[in-house]
Design an enzyme around this catalytic site. Structure first.
Site, PDB file in Angstrom:
ATOM      1  CG  HIS A  57      -2.145  -0.877   0.966  1.00 32.88           C
ATOM      2  ND1 HIS A  57      -2.113  -2.226   1.218  1.00 32.88           N
ATOM      3  CD2 HIS A  57      -3.381  -0.611   0.490  1.00 32.88           C
ATOM      4  CE1 HIS A  57      -3.288  -2.748   0.909  1.00 32.88           C
ATOM      5  NE2 HIS A  57      -4.071  -1.793   0.462  1.00 32.88           N
ATOM      6  N   GLY A  58       2.024   1.197   0.547  1.00 36.46           N
ATOM      7  CA  GLY A  58       2.830   2.417   0.534  1.00 36.46           C
ATOM      8  C   GLY A  58       4.123   2.262   1.296  1.00 36.46           C
TER       9      GLY A  58
END
Lengths: 367, 460
Positions: free
Chosen positions: B291-292
């Protein structure tokens, strides 16, 4: 066309026809949006294109403008310059500088040409008109805001003015091509929501279109006074210190996101060229730093994002020193013993505080 | 294909070359994997996976790892250049790289024939409805569709448009309105206490759901209008009765991707107990990092992995407890309780997902129990309206609309448990159907929030 149609079977044609007839049922909604956008026209984009000229004419006649809405204020100020005689003092800046007027300089001819969210490009547009019309003042007060270097395009009407003045300054900066919004705004849903809001709330269409323009008009709503200053709506003026403090909590965040607070080297150069040009024309330039509400300032001093506000503050202070431009005011309200009662909200100082700031500077401004 | 290129280039045009590069590598790799045997086959698989992962790593994780290495170096007294690349993540990179990986792995495993038509393979990666935020499709489900002829069918087109309208409603009316409150509080948590964080986190749970499932609905609907079928990505996840059920209903295409290509590759549950639990935990850690590049996502993934493992450990005790207090005799109450607990745990993990950084996340967690007395005191002395305003910075009038929208959303989702709402309306009189359609469109017109927020998952 026939070739395309040959690929489509009869069944598909029937289905397409059926689909289009059903889709047409939504057409009234689209028509409704377009009609309301045109008829209510919250930004005076369609019906009241001469609204700006009317407002400028009324100001020139010495009248206040009631129910004022800063929609096309760049144009209003442009026409004001064209109509009004030369002033001793001219104020440029955003609504944060909108309180500098005759109340501070009672014996001077002053015109405040503030523009909502005004930036350097707006200042250039107005200075271009002043220069063209040979109406440069003796003293120019430039309200300093952290978003001065916003390069968002304004209404197309002032693009040429900006470009003309940039040429005079010897700058090769090009403004972003501005576009005429009127066609697309006809379908804008946010414009529609504003229109519906006007229609369904106390801000009735009739009141908005028929602004009272006498000297003593009732100042329940925003009123643009004849010297260009802004008299705030009663709801703002009636706010207590505590109410302002409470409102500052949510609004500082919005303010942090509202503008791009970043230095722009190209526009920094334009700013310097502009000041040197004005000084060479014998205009005394003064930077006015409008204070922030104490709470907002504290927040900005702490936060990474709005720390850029203070960066911009330092930049303009340095520029003033470099070009020998006088400074009045400060973003920091503590310099004027402010504890929050001198504000309408997080950004906007009340007239008494602005007067106090100007009075606190000895021989300020010198004429 | 042209529309997909245009769509991608709308954001940062030059990044299309990265996409073309990846497409070309994986296209060639797919053919070579199919045509070769033994080590050469493996080599091509490694080349393909490595090149895809290098691009993903460079754009998404390089700065993160570099900064952390610099921090470790600094801590150990070593000099390490802390250089940060000013790069913008190509839009949808994490999605289309995963879709490409899925293709080469499937070809390698012999479950999919290599695509010999470059245009069709490129379209599989670039198909614009799902290019930037999924659903992450499998080649078996998509490639053959690009060879089919698609006709205009009234029912299919209108069903697609209805799904798109529902997705837009969720995004523009619900997600973007909730975002106003969430952004306000999460931008500067130091101004708020427990009640505000609880409200903002619950709002965020629905914001991200409406934002992402809204996008998925628009993508699936747009594809359906053109005659393509994309997989479902959400299935009323907040009605889940356990964390594992939640992950079977939330971002289904990604969860199943991780299950098939990471969890099962690690050994899945066909191993000793501790290894099985480690596999679960590692899969969720990777999912968090997907996701990041931020420690907040790492903790978010770890937390969800922990929830699942703790769920396994505590299953026996929880069952016994439910029996002893008689909850098992009240199945509806038990379901409600389980859904409530699951929702609370998921909300808690969202704090790490949404917080700007790890410092903010822990600050919010530490503040959760605080401020409740102050809220009650404000309400008792100033009344509900002013009391809530004083504590949260929002008036009750501002809060009514988002609360009503949430109630409506959950009502619709509850109804959808038994039947798809589109099918329910299909048999109803025309005036009722059209009232509903007009209601949706008019609420978008009047209540939508325009031009403020892009889709959250665009950043991934």
């Amino acid at each position: 066309m026939e070739k395309i149609l040959s690929y489509i079977s009869n069944f598909e044609i029937q289905d397409i026809k059926r689909f289009l007839s059903k889709a047409a049922r939504f057409f009234p909604i689209l028509i409704g949006i377009v009609c309301l956008n045109i008829l209510v026209d919250p930004g005076d984009m369609f019906l009241e294109k001469d609204h700006a000229r009317k407002t400028a004419t009324q100001l020139a006649c010495g009248k206040n403008i009631g129910n004022y809405r800063p929609v096309d204020d760049v144009l209003t100020r442009k026409y004001t310059i064209e109509i009004m005689p030369v002033s001793d003092i001219v104020v440029l800046g955003s609504s944060r500088s909108a309180e500098i007027g005759e109340n501070i300089f009672p014996n001077k001819k002053i015109m405040n040409l503030w523009i909502s969210g005004g930036s350097l490009l707006d200042d250039l547009a107005l200075l271009s008109v002043m220069d063209e019309q040979k109406k440069m003042p003796r003293t120019l007060i430039i309200g300093i805001d952290p978003w001065m270097f916003s390069s968002e395009p304004r209404r197309s009407e002032t693009s040429d003015d900006i470009q003309k003045f940039l040429k005079k300054l010897g700058s090769n900066y090009h403004t972003k091509p501005s576009f005429d919004q009127s066609f697309w705004i006809i379908l804008s849903l946010s414009y529609f929501q504003q229109a519906a809001n006007i229609l369904f709330t106390h801000d009735h269409l009739f009141v908005r279109r028929n602004f009272p323009t006498d000297e003593n008009c009732q100042k329940l709503e925003y009123t643009l006074l004849k010297d260009g200053t802004l008299s705030w709506a009663e709801t703002y003026r009636a706010r207590t210190k505590e109410e302002v403090r409470q409102l500052t909590i949510p609004t500082v965040h919005i303010g942090g996101k509202m503008f791009t607070f970043k230095p722009d080297q190209a526009l920094e150069k334009v700013m310097e060229q502009m000041i040197l040009y004005l000084q060479s024309r014998g205009v005394e330039v003064i930077f006015y730093f409008p204070p922030y509400h104490e709470y907002a300032y504290q927040w900005m001093s702490l936060k990474e994002k709005t720390f850029k506000v203070l960066e911009m503050d330092r930049y303009f202070q340095d520029l003033a020193r470099k070009l020998k431009v006088r400074i009045i005011g400060s973003f920091d309200p503590r310099q004027f013993d402010q504890t929050g009662d001198g504000f309408y909200d997080s950004y906007h100082a009340r007239p008494d505080l602005v007067k106090k700031i100007f009075n606190s500077y000895e021989s300020s401004p010198k004429f | 294909m042209g529309a997909s290129c245009l769509f991608y280039m709308w954001f940062i045009p030059k990044y299309i070359f990265i996409l073309f590069f990846l497409i070309l590598i994986d296209y060639c790799a797919g053919i070579f994997i199919e045509d070769t045997q033994g080590r050469a086959r493996q080599c091509w698989l490694v080349v393909s996976i490595a090149s895809t992962c290098i691009v993903l790593f460079f754009f998404k994780y390089f700065n993160f790892f570099n900064q952390n290495l610099a921090a470790i170096g600094h801590f150990l007294g070593l000099s390490y250049p802390d250089h940060v690349f000013e790069i913008i993540l190509p839009i949808g990179l994490s999605f289309h790289t995963f879709q490409s990986l899925s293709y080469v792995i499937e070809v390698y495993k012999g479950r999919q024939k290599a695509e010999r038509h470059l245009g069709i393979y490129a379209l599989y990666v670039m198909f614009y409805p799902q290019l930037v935020s999924g659903p992450i499709e499998r080649p078996q489900h998509m490639l053959f569709q690009f060879r089919e002829k698609h006709y205009f069918e009234y029912r299919r087109v209108t069903d697609g448009l209805k799904l798109m309208a529902w997705g837009m409603f969720k995004k523009i009316v619900i997600a973007d309105r909730l975002a106003i409150f969430v952004n306000e509080i999460y931008t500067d948590p130091s101004l708020y206490h427990g009640p505000a964080f609880v409200m903002a986190t619950i709002f965020f749970a629905f914001q991200i759901y409406c934002d992402f499932s809204g996008y998925s609905d628009i993508a699936i609907g747009a594809a359906q209008v053109m005659g393509f079928r994309l997989m479902d990505n959400f299935n009323r996840p907040y009605f889940s009765k356990s964390i594992s059920e939640f992950w079977r209903r939330w971002h289904i295409s990604l969860s199943s991707w991780f299950k098939d290509y990471v969890y099962i590759s690690l050994g899945g549950n066909r191993c000793v107990r501790w290894r099985w639990q480690m596999n679960i935990f590692l899969t969720f850690l990777l999912s968090g990092m997907w996701h990041g590049a931020n420690w907040t996502f790492f903790i978010w993934g770890a937390l969800n992995g922990f929830y699942l493992i703790f769920g396994i450990w505590s299953a026996y005790i929880r069952n016994k407890l439910s029996q002893s207090i008689g909850l098992t005799r009240q199945p509806k109450l038990l379901k409600f309780w389980q859904a409530g607990v699951t929702f609370s745990l998921i909300c808690f993990s969202w704090i790490f997902f949404r917080a700007k950084d790890i410092h903010d996340a822990f600050y919010i967690v530490s503040q959760l129990p605080k401020g409740w007395g102050e809220l009650l005191e404000h309400i008792s002395t100033q009344g509900i309206g002013k009391g809530i305003y004083g504590c949260l910075g929002f008036g009750t009038r501002q809060l009514i609309l988002p609360l009503l929208l949430l109630v409506s959303l959950n009502a619709v989702e509850a109804v959808q448990r038994h039947n798809n709402i589109r099918h329910m309306f299909a048999g109803k009189p025309a005036w009722l159907r059209w009232s509903f359609y007009y209601g949706i469109v008019l609420s978008m017109v009047f209540l939508g929030v325009y031009g403020k927020n892009s889709f959250i998952y665009f950043q991934f």
